[in-house]
Design a protein around this motif. Structure first.
Motif, PDB file in Angstrom:
ATOM      1  N   GLN A   8      21.255 -27.027  67.861  1.00  0.00           N
ATOM      2  CA  GLN A   8      21.121 -25.584  67.643  1.00  0.00           C
ATOM      3  C   GLN A   8      19.830 -25.277  66.880  1.00  0.00           C
ATOM      4  O   GLN A   8      19.145 -24.289  67.176  1.00  0.00           O
ATOM      5  CB  GLN A   8      22.337 -25.059  66.882  1.00  0.00           C
ATOM      6  N   ILE A  33      13.734 -13.141  57.731  1.00  0.00           N
ATOM      7  CA  ILE A  33      14.867 -13.978  58.139  1.00  0.00           C
ATOM      8  C   ILE A  33      14.776 -15.352  57.484  1.00  0.00           C
ATOM      9  O   ILE A  33      15.753 -15.867  56.920  1.00  0.00           O
ATOM     10  CB  ILE A  33      14.900 -14.127  59.678  1.00  0.00           C
ATOM     11  N   THR A  36      15.298 -15.217  53.659  1.00  0.00           N
ATOM     12  CA  THR A  36      16.698 -14.952  53.325  1.00  0.00           C
ATOM     13  C   THR A  36      17.521 -16.232  53.425  1.00  0.00           C
ATOM     14  O   THR A  36      18.352 -16.523  52.550  1.00  0.00           O
ATOM     15  CB  THR A  36      17.290 -13.875  54.264  1.00  0.00           C
ATOM     16  N   PHE A  37      17.273 -17.025  54.475  1.00  0.00           N
ATOM     17  CA  PHE A  37      17.996 -18.294  54.625  1.00  0.00           C
ATOM     18  C   PHE A  37      17.678 -19.249  53.480  1.00  0.00           C
ATOM     19  O   PHE A  37      18.583 -19.855  52.893  1.00  0.00           O
ATOM     20  CB  PHE A  37      17.642 -18.944  55.967  1.00  0.00           C
ATOM     21  N   ILE A 186      26.612 -21.866  54.835  1.00  0.00           N
ATOM     22  CA  ILE A 186      25.200 -21.475  54.914  1.00  0.00           C
ATOM     23  C   ILE A 186      24.468 -22.291  55.979  1.00  0.00           C
ATOM     24  O   ILE A 186      23.651 -21.759  56.740  1.00  0.00           O
ATOM     25  CB  ILE A 186      24.513 -21.654  53.539  1.00  0.00           C
ATOM     26  N   ARG A 188      25.465 -23.397  58.698  1.00  0.00           N
ATOM     27  CA  ARG A 188      25.722 -22.930  60.064  1.00  0.00           C
ATOM     28  C   ARG A 188      24.677 -21.894  60.493  1.00  0.00           C
ATOM     29  O   ARG A 188      24.490 -21.644  61.677  1.00  0.00           O
ATOM     30  CB  ARG A 188      27.128 -22.310  60.164  1.00  0.00           C
ATOM     31  N   LEU A 189      24.019 -21.281  59.503  1.00  0.00           N
ATOM     32  CA  LEU A 189      22.992 -20.282  59.794  1.00  0.00           C
ATOM     33  C   LEU A 189      21.597 -20.896  59.897  1.00  0.00           C
ATOM     34  O   LEU A 189      20.622 -20.188  60.113  1.00  0.00           O
ATOM     35  CB  LEU A 189      22.978 -19.205  58.697  1.00  0.00           C
ATOM     36  N   SER A 190      21.495 -22.218  59.733  1.00  0.00           N
ATOM     37  CA  SER A 190      20.187 -22.870  59.728  1.00  0.00           C
ATOM     38  C   SER A 190      19.404 -22.683  61.038  1.00  0.00           C
ATOM     39  O   SER A 190      18.171 -22.608  60.997  1.00  0.00           O
ATOM     40  CB  SER A 190      20.316 -24.354  59.384  1.00  0.00           C
ATOM     41  N   LEU A 192      19.187 -19.979  62.722  1.00  0.00           N
ATOM     42  CA  LEU A 192      18.558 -18.673  62.544  1.00  0.00           C
ATOM     43  C   LEU A 192      17.394 -18.768  61.563  1.00  0.00           C
ATOM     44  O   LEU A 192      16.327 -18.171  61.775  1.00  0.00           O
ATOM     45  CB  LEU A 192      19.598 -17.670  62.046  1.00  0.00           C
ATOM     46  N   GLY A 193      17.589 -19.539  60.477  1.00  0.00           N
ATOM     47  CA  GLY A 193      16.520 -19.743  59.499  1.00  0.00           C
ATOM     48  C   GLY A 193      15.328 -20.455  60.111  1.00  0.00           C
ATOM     49  O   GLY A 193      14.164 -20.112  59.850  1.00  0.00           O
TER      50      GLY A 193
END
Length: 415
Positions: A8, A33, A36-37, A186, A188-190, A192-193
């Motif tokens: 991902q 973005i 924020t990550f 957190i 899981r949002l990597s 997007l980061g």
């Protein structure tokens, strides 16, 4: 395959490159973005370090071991970063990435601003600021070294209370588990980061900057590759560690570092993985955070190479004595480059200021391409700290090798 986090993250990086190239105006939003990550990761770094160190030292730790681990870590960091500096200098002298590059620029406002920041850096204060004047402020700012210093003192104080402190220790261990659960959310949002980080880099700086300084960038990445798979691999072989399997074990964190351009983004996750792999909590809690300020292998390679590159651009002939001076200065100044994007550039400026040989105006050449090399610096720093922690754990016999073999070499889930 799409269920794997590292897949991902790779998709996020590729999508970021594509969006940055096609829609450069999206760069400010992409930066938001990414930042924020990284801020979400930073949110848990200070408490994770505190509770991990306290649980490690006060729980089952030997106070004498704390001093031994610290001394061994410091010696290891100095030896390996010196090797990194020498490799950077030798490669830059052999390949000559600055030869033939013409500099026609004059004064640059961005360079002047960075030079002013570098001039305000007090290197003596860098070492003395390890002791926080206000521990709450240290946690609020997320100052890793200050938090680590207070954590060690708190752990020693808790251990001195004996059995009376057991209930507090149990509570701390439970809180630490909650923090790592937050970290898992957190992470899981990597993707997007990583998307935001790459979209910002490509959108803001574009591929055009690589045309002129492509040779420097390729030389740096080749040197970083050789450092990992020759120097670090030889260290791993000596201590009977399989580097390839270790890299496979921490691959998710490596891709997060590539996407965010900051090794700090994977610090809490690395601490958890090394603990799960059998390394004792106190060693992980001491070596990993300290390494983020004192074991910056990738940054030191970049700094030494950048100095020689600029010397070649301006046709400044640096003799052996002067290059040894560069090594001596960088051994000090590189310790001020924490694992945050952009700090290496300020350190480079302060180094050139101290040398007083190479014109600072030449830094304008590096501003555009610097961001493209920050990923490489961060990855080498991250892998170097991972290897350092396992090596020092083996030195101290503070690693459960059957667990390590099962988790890292055989890929089994941690118990």
């Amino acid at each position: 395959m799409l269920r794997h986090l590292y897949v991902q993250v790779i998709i996020g990086i590729l999508a970021g490159i594509l969006v940055g190239a096609l829609f450069p105006s999206f760069a400010p939003g992409a930066k938001l973005i990414s930042e924020t990550f990284i801020n979400m990761i930073k949110m848990v770094i200070a408490p994770v370090i505190f509770f991990t160190v306290v649980a490690g030292i006060a729980g089952a730790g030997d106070l004498n071991k704390v001093g031994r681990v610290g001394l061994k870590a410091f010696i290891y960091f100095e030896v390996v970063t010196t090797l990194a500096l020498i490799i950077g200098l030798v490669t830059a002298n052999l390949v000559k990435p600055g030869a033939g590059v013409n500099f026609s620029g004059g004064p640059n406002q961005q360079v002047e601003k960075i030079a002013q920041q570098a001039g305000e850096m007090d290197w003596a204060e860098f070492f003395t600021h390890i002791v926080p004047s206000n521990v709450v402020d240290a946690f609020a700012k997320g100052d890793i070294l200050q938090v680590l210093f207070f954590s060690i003192l708190f752990a020693i104080g808790l251990k001195m209370t004996g059995s009376a402190g057991n209930s507090l220790l149990v509570s701390f261990e439970k809180i630490n588990k909650v923090l790592f659960n937050i970290l898992h959310i957190i992470m899981r949002l990597s993707p997007l980061g990583a998307f935001g980080g790459m979209a910002y880099t490509i959108g803001e700086y574009g591929f055009g900057t690589l045309a002129v300084l492509g040779k420097l960038m390729m030389t740096f990445y080749l040197t970083g590759f050789l450092f990992i798979f020759v120097v670090l691999n030889l260290i791993c072989l000596y201590y009977r560690i399989n580097l390839w399997k270790l890299l496979k074990y921490i691959k998710e964190e490596i891709f997060v570092v590539i996407g965010s351009s900051s090794s700090e983004a994977a610090l809490p996750s690395l601490m958890e993985k090394l603990t799960n792999a059998g390394c004792e909590k106190e060693v992980v809690g001491l070596v990993v955070p300290t390494g983020y300020s004192f074991n910056l292998d990738g940054t030191t390679i970049y700094l030494s190479m950048a100095v020689i590159f600029l010397a070649q651009v301006f046709d400044v002939q640096l003799g052996l004595g002067q290059q040894l001076t560069v090594i001596g200065i960088l051994l000090i100044t590189s310790k001020g480059a924490a694992g945050v994007t952009g700090s290496g550039f300020i350190v480079l400026t302060s180094t050139l200021t101290a040398l007083k040989i190479i014109p600072l105006e030449g830094l304008a050449l590096l501003i555009g391409v610097d961001r493209f090399m920050s990923e490489g610096r961060a990855v080498v720093n991250f892998i170097g700290n991972s290897v350092a922690t396992i090596v020092i754990a083996k030195m101290e016999d503070a690693i459960d090798m059957p667990t390590y073999r099962a988790v890292v070499d055989q890929g089994k889930e941690a118990a």
